[in-house]
Design an enzyme around this catalytic site. Structure first.
Site, PDB file in Angstrom:
ATOM      1  N   GLU A 222     -19.352  -4.732  10.351  1.00  0.00           N
ATOM      2  CA  GLU A 222     -20.421  -3.982  11.334  1.00  0.00           C
ATOM      3  C   GLU A 222     -21.327  -4.917  11.858  1.00  0.00           C
ATOM      4  OE1 GLU A 222     -18.312  -1.342   8.271  1.00  0.00           O
ATOM      5  OE2 GLU A 222     -19.433  -3.109   8.181  1.00  0.00           O
TER       6      GLU A 222
ATOM      7  N   LYS B 115       0.989  -1.133   0.120  1.00  0.00           N
ATOM      8  CA  LYS B 115       0.242   0.195  -0.230  1.00  0.00           C
ATOM      9  C   LYS B 115       0.949   1.166   0.000  1.00  0.00           C
ATOM     10  CE  LYS B 115      -4.382   1.545   2.200  1.00  0.00           C
ATOM     11  NZ  LYS B 115      -5.185   1.069   3.215  1.00  0.00           N
TER      12      LYS B 115
ATOM     13  N   ARG C 139     -25.292  -0.858   7.674  1.00  0.00           N
ATOM     14  CA  ARG C 139     -25.042  -2.330   7.326  1.00  0.00           C
ATOM     15  C   ARG C 139     -25.423  -3.139   8.377  1.00  0.00           C
ATOM     16  NH1 ARG C 139     -20.854  -2.957   3.307  1.00  0.00           N
ATOM     17  NH2 ARG C 139     -19.899  -4.287   4.550  1.00  0.00           N
TER      18      ARG C 139
END
Length: 633
Positions: free
Chosen positions: A369, A284, A397
């Site tokens: 979540e 990354k 969600r």
């Protein structure tokens, strides 16, 4: 001379197919510098996009978009894809109002196959598109690109299970930017991937098994023994055995920055049948020192100096997230039953210091979540006091878990709902504009919205001894002009009369909109129009006694909220007025029944008529209508 000679010649994905490997490597570096330069001006998701440059080039080199369909999970890493698909010249408008989105957008390009902004959806979408292709007898490959972070979401595993069982032709590219490459394991895996993907190897396995089964008495036991032996070696040597067991052909791990290897493996995968998973390992922030060193900081960053990596306009003001984190740390120091839960957002939700000071009482469950909410319910059943800190857009969600696992059991879980209301440049997928609507109809839950930092701190103090589900919603950013203003301490679920008025109009506002209402009242005051302002800090339950008293003095009630009007706070006031049969004129101001595009929050609020000047203008129009009808109380 052009800064990006190769990139300037790329006007569609077809153009990169004419390049050789050396040119593709040069192009990848040009794209890297192009992204750094542009994102340093507009802000945006930097580190994730720098990490997928080679993968994106390889995918577009092998496949023919949009005939072959590439779906990006989350979508925040699709900048390279946008650059290659006719949006290079618009890149300076990235995430700006009226410009291109920071996420895949079907209205922008035929190459954006599926809109995303939340995680773990790509495999499900790709499987659906693949099945539609098969039913219609069409051709073309379907590819889902998903990160290892998004793979923590349960929906991704539900889709993997279904895809592996179905044997549908689908390719999944796993972008793993956390695991380092081990040379030995990587070499063995690369070799096994090549063998497993060979049609000759597949035929040989089938022929040997058929031959052994044909031998009387000893053939079948021998075949089973060989199968067990093969599985033992597979578990020992193949890192992707979990995917193999789910029904995928696993290929990897491979270096996600080696274009030549990527192209070779992707071509091999494209010639295979059934579900295939290509495991790539990337870094990354690849190629930009500051992003490599601190990928979390540069995951999404404001405009910055590319030479130093420093943000140009640092926000020196406190934010609601920071105030929440500091206050929770304070009350947790006095109460060892308080625990904090978040879903891959410890820094964004202000819980970084809590994590450091109370590591055993802090739980980052990853992008999951639903699990976060139900685990918090379990913590509450176990006698602890959980605080679940999740952005408004992501908490939706976990709707079923809030309703079924927390509220139905009336458990003392506190939801710290960050980024409520409009959040700006991330656009439709991230606007926190639905939480009042999706929470207020659930029994047992109490909903609060502070007008400023001080009130947020008082709500958190109040929450520590509150024994039912509680949601505290607060916006992104800092206080308005009401900072430090507190007329009535929060020791009950009562509202606050922030400003009394002599006219027949009262503004009833929640959260961030209290400041907007107050500023509107000040503008009107300069024109000798005196309206009342109410801080309805408790969204549910309504302060019915306060409302009953308001009905004695004010004929026109204007509600203000940074939530959709439909099913929101204003709707609850409408229901109350209708139930009581009051002769009150109700006008609801809030977000419209549509998804709000990306752009600066202040610009969006002005365009929606929700800034102080627009509200004041609307009120003057209302007064004008009443005067025309000669009506005053």
């Amino acid at each position: 001379m052009s800064t990006y000679p190769l990139l300037d010649s790329i006007n569609s994905p077809l153009d990169i197919k004419e390049l050789n490997i050396e040119q593709l490597n040069v192009l990848s570096e040009e794209i890297r510098q192009f992204i750094i330069k542009n994102v340093s001006i507009t802000g945006g998701h930097l580190a994730s996009n720098l990490g997928v440059i080679e993968i994106t080039l390889a995918l577009h080199y092998v496949f023919d978009s949009p005939f072959d369909k590439i779906i990006w999970d989350v979508g925040h890493q699709a900048y390279v894809h946008k650059i290659l698909t006719q949006r290079k010249d618009m890149f300076d408008s990235l995430r700006q109002y009226g410009g291109i989105s920071g996420f895949p957008k079907r209205s922008e390009s035929v190459h954006d196959i599926f809109e995303t902004g939340h995680s773990s959806t790509s495999i499900s979408a790709a499987l659906g598109i693949s099945r539609a292709r098969d039913i219609k007898g069409e051709k073309g490959k379907v590819i889902a690109v998903i990160g290892d972070g998004a793979l923590t979401g349960g929906m991704a595993f539900e889709a993997l299970n279904d895809a592996g069982h179905s044997k549908t032709d689908i390719i999944i590219v796993l972008n793993d930017n956390e695991m380092s490459i081990s040379r030995n394991v990587g070499a063995v895996s690369a070799h096994l991937s090549k063998i497993r993907s060979s049609p000759k190897y597949s035929r040989m396995k089938k022929d040997v098994k058929s031959f052994l089964n044909w031998i009387p008495f000893i053939g079948k036991p021998m075949a089973r023994g060989i199968e067990r032996l093969k599985n033992s070696f597979k578990y020992l040597l193949v890192p992707g055995v979990i995917f193999e067991e789910l029904g995928f052909t696993y290929m990897g791990p491979i270096d996600g920055h080696d274009i030549e290897t990527l192209i070779r493996v992707i071509k091999r995968a494209s010639n295979m049948h059934g579900p295939v998973l290509i495991h790539t390992v990337t870094k990354k922030g690849k190629g930009y020192y500051f992003a490599e060193k601190n990928p979390e900081k540069y995951h999404s960053i404001a405009p910055f100096n590319p030479c130093t990596g420093e943000v140009i306009k640092k926000n020196t003001k406190l934010t609601y997230s920071e105030v929440f984190g500091t206050k929770l740390l304070d009350i947790a120091s006095k109460n060892d039953k308080i625990v904090a839960v978040t879903a891959a957002m410890p820094e964004g939700t202000g819980l970084k210091e809590f994590k450091s000071k109370f590591p055993s009482r802090f739980f980052d469950v990853g992008i999951a979540e639903q699990h976060a909410v139900t685990m918090a319910a379990g913590l509450a059943v176990g006698g602890l006091k959980p605080y679940v800190a999740i952005y408004s857009t992501f908490l939706q969600r976990a709707y079923d878990q809030i309703l079924h696992d927390v509220c139905m059991q009336n458990l003392p879980v506190v939801f710290a709902i960050d980024r409520a209301g409009l959040v700006g440049k991330d656009g439709e997928t991230h606007q926190g504009m639905f939480d009042i609507s999706y929470l207020r109809h659930i029994p047992n839950i109490t909903i609060m919205a502070p007008k400023n930092f001080l009130e947020l701190e008082e709500m958190l103090d109040f929450s520590s001894s509150f024994n039912s589900p509680l949601a505290i919603r607060y916006p992104r950013g800092s206080d308005g002009i009401l900072e430090g203003s507190q007329a009535l301490p929060l020791n009950s679920l009562q509202w606050e009369m922030l400003k009394e008025g002599k006219s027949f109009i009262v503004l009833i506002a929640v959260g961030k909109m209290v400041d907007i209402a107050y500023q509107s009242a000040q503008i009107l005051q300069e024109e000798s129009i005196d309206v009342a302002v109410v801080n309805a800090r408790i969204i549910k339950p309504l302060d019915e006694g306060f409302l009953t008293n308001l009905a004695k003095y004010y004929d026109v009630w204007l509600t203000l909220e940074d939530n959709v009007v439909k099913g929101g706070f204003g709707s609850s006031i409408n229901e109350f007025v209708a139930q009581k049969g009051y002769n009150i004129t109700m006008i609801n101001y809030g977000l419209p029944d549509k998804f709000i595009t990306h752009g600066d929050v202040n610009t969006l609020m002005e365009n929606l008529g929700l800034d102080p000047k627009s509200i004041a203008w609307q009120i003057k129009r209302i007064i004008g209508k009443y005067e025309a009808n000669s009506y005053f109380k």
